[in-house]
Design an enzyme around this catalytic site. Structure first.
Site, PDB file in Angstrom:
ATOM      1  N   ARG A 168       0.835  -1.209   0.000  1.00 12.88           N
ATOM      2  CA  ARG A 168       0.000   0.000   0.000  1.00 12.88           C
ATOM      3  C   ARG A 168       0.865   1.253   0.000  1.00 12.88           C
ATOM      4  NH1 ARG A 168      -4.129  -0.609   4.772  1.00 12.88           N
ATOM      5  NH2 ARG A 168      -2.170  -1.335   5.606  1.00 12.88           N
ATOM      6  N   THR A 169       1.937   1.220   0.832  1.00 12.88           N
ATOM      7  CA  THR A 169       2.823   2.388   0.863  1.00 12.88           C
ATOM      8  C   THR A 169       4.232   1.952   0.484  1.00 12.88           C
ATOM      9  OG1 THR A 169       3.089   1.953   3.216  1.00 12.88           O
ATOM     10  CG2 THR A 169       1.587   3.728   2.629  1.00 12.88           C
ATOM     11  N   ARG A 211      -2.478 -15.910   4.628  1.00 14.47           N
ATOM     12  CA  ARG A 211      -3.827 -16.405   4.888  1.00 14.47           C
ATOM     13  C   ARG A 211      -4.378 -17.016   3.599  1.00 14.47           C
ATOM     14  NH1 ARG A 211      -2.843 -16.413   9.460  1.00 14.47           N
ATOM     15  NH2 ARG A 211      -3.915 -15.414  11.207  1.00 14.47           N
ATOM     16  N   GLU A 224      -9.356 -23.778   5.780  1.00 18.80           N
ATOM     17  CA  GLU A 224      -8.561 -24.533   6.756  1.00 18.80           C
ATOM     18  C   GLU A 224      -9.402 -25.163   7.842  1.00 18.80           C
ATOM     19  OE1 GLU A 224      -4.837 -21.870   6.782  1.00 18.80           O
ATOM     20  OE2 GLU A 224      -5.050 -22.586   8.831  1.00 18.80           O
ATOM     21  N   HIS A 282      -0.195 -24.954   8.098  1.00 18.51           N
ATOM     22  CA  HIS A 282      -0.197 -23.654   8.806  1.00 18.51           C
ATOM     23  C   HIS A 282       0.796 -23.677   9.976  1.00 18.51           C
ATOM     24  CE1 HIS A 282      -2.808 -19.924   9.925  1.00 18.51           C
ATOM     25  NE2 HIS A 282      -1.535 -19.722  10.222  1.00 18.51           N
TER      26      HIS A 282
HETATM   27  C1  DGY Z   1      -0.735 -15.656  13.120  1.00 19.51           C
HETATM   28  O1  DGY Z   1      -0.096 -15.269  14.095  1.00 19.51           O
HETATM   29  O2  DGY Z   1      -1.585 -14.964  12.579  1.00 19.51           O
HETATM   30  C2  DGY Z   1      -0.443 -17.025  12.589  1.00 19.51           C
HETATM   31  O3  DGY Z   1      -0.904 -17.211  11.315  1.00 19.51           O
HETATM   32  C3  DGY Z   1      -1.080 -18.075  13.452  1.00 19.51           C
HETATM   33  O4  DGY Z   1      -0.519 -18.082  14.633  1.00 19.51           O
END
Ligand code: DGY
Length: 330
Positions: free
Chosen positions: A183-184, A245, A274, A292
């Site tokens: 974004r910046t 994510r 997930e 994850h």
């Molecule tokens: C976070 O800190 O967001 C990790 O993805 C999960 O611990």
């Protein structure tokens, strides 16, 4: 007169030293079963605690904050983790609940995991490991298990915050050229240190880089940021890495892009639904899948727990928690 200890409810098991310290400091309720709480259980907890300590596996939604408002006690939601996309921040604001997180302490671990994926996908580490494990390896050969060199390739980093910058530093050491979209724009001194090229136009960057890594938070603006149209812009030889994510990538579009050969491979530590993983990803070649585990080091998880404790203690003392995401009293 000693102050009453705040009622703190923790939704999942935390490292033992963290749980023990919490028991010393707070009137804490631990979840020794480690089973993720249902919405009804989260609502019930929110009704009767002063501080809720959730994590990424909890949906802390409007119903939970409505229950908190009914209970009239919950004032701090001290998240164990840096990402807060599982917490409805609008509902938290409406319920006047402050939200904090645990930034900084998982930067290096997550950047290491991104680098591990950047190495694993082009060099086919997953396939090689399976070959040996399955007893199918016939021995070295001049043309066996060929992958692609990463030295000299262009890395495109989406999101140049703490983790993105840590990835850039590592990537430089491996001889990758750093490009980024954020974004910046970074300050000139940092851009010069990382020898990083800024692209204000994400589409333009995607078309030019060899490896793309996603290191931005999941927000309404970044939901499905990488969709079918954007896969169409990438080079056929490109690899996509995501340890941020799952929801930032349209997982169905990713499977189709891999099936059609629009990109060469993907390294994923996170998934859109997930812990469910699209079954097509399990069979497609050129894909490395992890559960994850970007921040999963003993040291990192302990430090995250200590940050949660610090945020609660500072708040109990009547001050602004150091890792504030949202000020509930504003
Ligand atoms: C976070 O800190 O967001 C990790 O993805 C999960 O611990």
């Amino acid at each position: 007169m000693t102050k009453p200890r705040p009622k703190v409810i923790v939704t999942r098991r935390l490292p033992q030293a963290v749980e023990t310290r919490m028991a010393e400091l707070f009137d804490v309720e631990l979840n020794l079963t480690d089973t993720a709480m249902t919405e009804a259980e989260l609502c019930e907890a929110a009704r009767r605690c002063d501080v809720l300590v959730p994590t990424v596996t909890d949906q802390v939604n409007a119903a939970v904050f409505a229950a908190a408002a009914e209970g009239g006690r919950l004032k701090l939601c001290a998240n164990f983790g840096v990402g807060v996309d599982h917490i409805d921040l609008h509902a938290a604001r409406a319920a006047k609940v402050t939200v904090s997180n645990t930034p900084g302490v998982l930067t290096d671990d997550t950047a290491d995991m991104v680098m591990a994926l950047i190495l694993s996908v082009p060099r086919r580490l997953g396939e090689g490991e399976k070959l040996v494990r399955n007893g199918e390896w016939q021995g070295w050969s001049p043309t066996g298990m060929l992958g692609h060199r990463i030295t000299g390739k262009r890395l495109g980093i989406i999101g140049m915050g703490r983790i993105g910058s840590a990835v850039a530093r590592r990537a430089r050491a491996f001889g990758l050229t750093v490009h980024y979209h954020n974004r910046t724009r970074l300050p000139p001194s940092l851009e010069a240190e990382l020898e990083a090229t800024f692209w204000s136009d994400l589409d333009a960057m995607l078309a030019r880089v060899d490896i793309i890594t996603i290191n931005c938070p999941h927000t309404p603006d970044t939901h499905h940021l990488i969709d079918a149209r954007r896969f169409g812009l990438m080079q056929k030889s490109a690899y996509l890495i995501n340890a941020a994510r799952g929801e930032i990538v349209d997982e169905n579009a990713l499977c189709e892009a891999l099936e059609k050969g629009q990109i060469a491979g993907a390294g994923l530590d996170v998934f859109e639904h997930e812990p469910a993983v699209d079954p097509r990803l399990l069979t497609l070649p050129g894909v490395v899948l992890l559960p994850h585990m970007g921040s999963a080091t003993f040291e990192g998880r302990q430090a995250m727990g200590e940050k949660v404790i610090a945020n609660i203690r500072v708040w109990v003392d009547g001050h602004r928690p150091p890792d504030i995401v949202l000020e509930g009293w504003m």
